[in-house]
Design a protein around this motif. Structure first.
Motif, PDB file in Angstrom:
ATOM      1  N   GLY A   1       0.774  -1.425   0.181  1.00 11.94           N
ATOM      2  CA  GLY A   1      -0.047   0.192  -0.045  1.00 11.94           C
ATOM      3  C   GLY A   1       0.998   1.082  -0.060  1.00 11.94           C
TER       4      GLY A   1
ATOM      5  N   LYS B   1       3.622   4.023  -1.129  1.00  8.77           N
ATOM      6  CA  LYS B   1       4.230   4.694  -2.401  1.00  8.77           C
ATOM      7  C   LYS B   1       5.350   5.310  -1.898  1.00  8.77           C
TER       8      LYS B   1
ATOM      9  N   GLY C   1       2.286  -6.825  -8.031  1.00  9.43           N
ATOM     10  CA  GLY C   1       1.676  -5.499  -7.615  1.00  9.43           C
ATOM     11  C   GLY C   1       2.585  -4.578  -7.198  1.00  9.43           C
TER      12      GLY C   1
ATOM     13  N   ASP D   1       1.190  -2.283  -4.715  1.00 10.30           N
ATOM     14  CA  ASP D   1      -0.327  -2.754  -4.527  1.00 10.30           C
ATOM     15  C   ASP D   1      -0.346  -4.163  -3.835  1.00 10.30           C
ATOM     16  N   SER D   2       0.793  -5.024  -3.861  1.00 13.54           N
ATOM     17  CA  SER D   2       0.477  -6.266  -3.368  1.00 13.54           C
ATOM     18  C   SER D   2       0.366  -6.398  -1.700  1.00 13.54           C
TER      19      SER D   2
END
Ligand code: GTQ
Ligand code: FE2
Length: 345
Positions: free
Chosen positions: A126, A128, A148, A179-180
């Motif tokens: 989640g 960045k 992800g 995103d994994s």
């Protein structure tokens, strides 16, 4: 107070009863220099005009062979992973633009080799890591990541899976995301020490913090997927006549760094080499040892080995391994400094 020269020394005329002290040396006149009575006197006169007698060699400026300033060394991925997991609890990517661990090998800190620095980096699910660009060239070798995890390079999303190599050349925008559901770990390799030496350092944060992704690349010159590397290694193995197979990624991939993958099959070892280029190796798979000038470094998957320029070395693997090799060969070649030395048999 009046400065005057007395036998080549600059002293002040002090009031009676005080000790004369040597004051800030003023610039000697051409006449004073020309009439200098001894070498010692001349050296003293040269100091304040920022000239040095080259023949006196206080520190040599030339020497017969490269100095061994940097030493061969190895870093453990297991230790780095532990430290990055702790950092994951203790610092986020908003505070730390990058959650990275620098592999320090310079006698005075920072660099991994004279021209190249390596660092482990981790990004949590989640998270960045915001976009920026800089003149140092960078690349990543992915160690552990699930589908992800990605890097956005100049608006293209590139996936990061174990064994993949992703480039971020000089002045390309880049940021990372995940995103994994698993933490993603990789090895960064940059030419920062070279850029620091030459001084063309520029850095800019992205005006929008996170660069927008324009496309999801399914093939890009910035991306060397592991599946493709494995296919090429299998081809090279068939042509290698029992020697370790080596393929290059790009030709070269970056202006300052050349990349390759070396496959050691079980029991194989590389031919001994002594090259005038600095090399950082990332262990993509397997385990083995690197012997260099009397030292034997043991390594396994994810570890990093540095072999500084002009150090004879041999890689060996009992069970088989793949090594990712990054060198400053393009710089040495372009400048006419790339030599290959004779090796002991
Ligand atoms: O991921 O952009 O290890 O800019 C050092 C500097 C990683 C990066 C590093 C960087 C990056
Ligand atoms: Fe960067």
């Amino acid at each position: 107070m009046r400065a005057a020269s007395a036998g080549g020394r600059f002293r002040c005329y002090c009031p009676a009863g005080t000790t004369p002290t040597v004051i800030r040396m003023t610039s000697p006149t051409p006449q004073q220099l020309a009439t200098s009575g001894s070498l010692d006197e001349l050296y003293r006169q040269l100091a304040p005009i920022r000239m040095g007698a080259g023949w006196a060699k206080p520190t040599p400026s030339l020497w017969p062979e490269p100095k061994k300033t940097f030493k061969p060394a190895v870093w453990s991925y297991a230790q780095a992973k532990g430290a990055l997991d702790a950092a994951g609890r203790l610092i986020n990517t908003e505070l730390a633009e990058r959650r990275n661990l620098i592999l320090q090998n310079a006698p005075d800190g920072y660099a991994t080799s004279r021209t190249i620095v390596a660092a482990y980096q981790m990004i949590m699910p989640g998270e960045k890591a915001r976009s920026h660009r800089h003149t140092p060239n960078a690349l990543r070798l992915i160690v552990d990541a699930e589908p992800g995890a990605y890097t956005v390079v100049n608006g293209e999303r590139l996936s990061m899976l174990p064994g993949d190599v992703v480039l971020t050349p000089n002045w390309c925008w880049h940021g990372h995301g995940n995103d994994s559901r698993a933490c993603a770990y990789w090895l960064d390799v940059l030419d920062v020490p070279l850029v620091q030496l030459l001084e063309p350092m520029f850095f800019e944060p992205h005006p929008e913090e996170f660069e927008k992704e324009i496309t999801v690349a399914n093939s890009s010159p910035m991306h060397f997927p592991w599946a493709e590397t494995q296919r090429r290694l299998a081809e090279a193995r068939a042509r290698a006549n029992g020697a370790p197979a080596e393929i290059s990624l790009g030709d070269p991939a970056l202006d300052t760094m050349a990349l390759s993958m070396i496959e050691l099959q079980a029991g194989q070892q590389t031919a001994p080499r002594k090259v005038m280029s600095n090399a950082v190796f990332g262990v993509v798979q397997g385990s083995g040892t690197t012997a260099s000038e009397g030292e034997t470094l043991k390594w396994s998957r994810g570890d990093v080995i540095v072999v500084p320029a002009w150090h004879e070395h041999v890689h060996k693997s009992d069970g088989g391994a793949v090594l990712f090799r990054v060198t400053d060969e393009p710089v040495m070649r372009k400048l006419g400094f790339l030599r290959e030395g004779a090796v002991a048999h």
